[in-house]
Every structure is written in C-alpha cells, then in structure tokens.
Design an enzyme around this catalytic site. Structure first.
Site, PDB file in Angstrom:
ATOM      1  CD  GLU A 158       6.110   9.273  -0.650  1.00 53.87           C
ATOM      2  OE1 GLU A 158       7.281   9.625  -0.403  1.00 53.87           O
ATOM      3  OE2 GLU A 158       5.544   8.318  -0.068  1.00 53.87           O
ATOM      4  CD  GLU A 199       2.087   4.717   2.245  1.00 54.70           C
ATOM      5  OE1 GLU A 199       3.262   4.348   2.325  1.00 54.70           O
ATOM      6  OE2 GLU A 199       1.635   5.715   2.841  1.00 54.70           O
TER       7      GLU A 199
END
Length: 257
Positions: A137, A142
């Site tokens: 990932e 974020e």
C-alpha cells in the site's frame, strides 16, 4: 570554444530528450464534464461488511456514490451525518487503470475537522489474490483532522504495516488552506513523496524482497474520505458536517523499466 559549447548544449539536450522519452504520460484525469468517467473509475460502496466491516479500521462511514460528484472541473467527495449514520464516498481504478512505476501528481484541497480522514493512495493490483498487506500500500496523501497542520505519507508492507508502517509525519503550515500539489516518484528501488515541490519522505529499504518492498508490480489508485476509525478517530465532531474533499486533477507519467 564556440563549437565545443554548441556540442555540449546539443549533448545536454539529447540527454534531456532521452529522459523525457523515458516517461510516458498514461493518465491525465482532469475531471471534466459533470459525471465520473466510468471507463476509468469504480465506486466502492457500503460499510465493508461482511468481509471487511468498518473497512478494516473501525471506520464509521457508509460509502455511497451519491456523495461523489464532478463539479467545475473537480472531483468532490462530501462527508455528511444523516440521522445516526455517516456517509461519504470512495472510488478506485481497480481492473481499469493499473500501472507499474511512475510519477503520480495530483492537486487537492483537504476537508478538515475532528474525525475527518481524506486520502489519495494506491494498492497492489494483486490484492484479491494475496490479500493485504502482501499487496503493498502506498499512501500518497493522508490527513486526519484531529492533527491540524500534519500530513502523513506511508508505505505498508508485510514486514511493516498498520501501526508499524513506514511512515513520515510532516508539519506543513497552511496545508488546510486552498489547493496543494502532491507528487510521488515511484521507482524500482525507491519511492519519494513531495508536497508543493518539496520532498517530505524518501523510502529506500535495505533489502528488496517481497516482505520489505512489495512495490515491483502493478498498483491501482484510490480516492476516499473516511470518518472516524482507528486512525481518523475515534472521536468525531458532528458539528463539522458537511465536509468536502476536492481533487482538481490526477496525472501519471510511467517510468521506463
């Protein structure tokens, strides 16, 4: 001397041209029109159940396509609370646009507030076969509203994932104000993250086996806004809703292998 200068300039231009040709523009998503391009994107809907309830992170939102829009040349994901339920949106390019190595650039404006968790990220295209975290990932952006001014860039691998992921937390003044340009340079041997042209994190592992660097294969894109959960919460300030997460464009140039 004049001839030598011309030769050096010509040589430089030749090298520069070769470098440009080594990158191929394979995606330019400008979110034109008034609807999502379904030749490129998929909606992911629901609460993750029964296989991944809470989307694996105890998140509160139910994803629904009604909270995804294309307006004024931008992708808009809206997070709301309706009664006792939270709703938001999530899209992916799984099985439609998958690639290996490249320069990924996008321009985005964050949603803010306690409990909000917007993200632009990638997962290994083989996730259905090998599951997570073996898929790998790459979290290109974020942001969690409970930590104003902070940006997370992370890599999840079989060796280091979840709370033990390879992560850089960067303080960026004004990150909530307006649009910012995010870029990831993904290569065979390293991955580097940039915000507004400044490098914030470069990952170069000591070894390159599948446990430490599962990034030598195809990945696909995801854009979403979660609510609450292990990372974004657990507390959620209901007074902040609705919140909107904007993405102006996403561009991908593929590196030659």
């Amino acid at each position: 001397m004049k001839n030598l200068s011309i030769y050096l300039v010509s040589t430089f231009l030749g090298v520069f041209s070769l470098q440009l040709s080594a990158q191929e523009a394979i995606l330019q998503e400008d979110f034109n029109g008034d609807s999502l391009n379904m030749d490129l994107w998929n909606y992911e809907e629901g609460d993750g159940c029964p296989n991944l309830c809470g989307w694996g992170n105890n998140e509160r939102q139910i994803y629904n396509r009604d909270y995804i829009a294309v307006e004024d040349g931008k992708l808009v994901i809206t997070a709301v609370k309706d009664g006792e339920k939270y709703f938001s949106g999530r899209i992916t390019t799984k099985d439609k646009f998958e690639f290996k190595y490249g320069e990924i650039e996008f321009r985005a404006k964050l949603a803010t507030g306690q409990g909000i968790w917007p993200a632009v990220w990638m997962l290994g295209a083989d996730i259905s076969e090998v599951s997570w975290p073996a898929s790998g990932e790459i979290d290109m952006l974020e942001y969690v509203g409970k930590e104003p001014g902070m940006l997370y860039t992370s890599l999840h691998t079989p060796k280091r994932h979840a709370d033990n992921a390879n992560t850089q937390k960067t303080k960026i003044e004004g990150i909530e104000d307006g649009f910012h340009v995010y870029k990831v340079d993904w290569n065979k041997d390293f991955i580097e993250f940039f915000v507004d042209g400044t490098s914030v994190y470069k990952f170069e592992p000591e070894s390159y086996d599948a446990d430490t660097y599962p990034f030598r294969k195809k990945f696909y894109l995801l854009v979403n806004m979660a609510i609450g959960g292990n990372f974004g919460g657990p507390e959620v300030d209901d007074a902040i809703f609705p919140q909107k997460f904007y993405v102006d464009y996403i561009r991908v140039k593929q590196h030659a292998e």
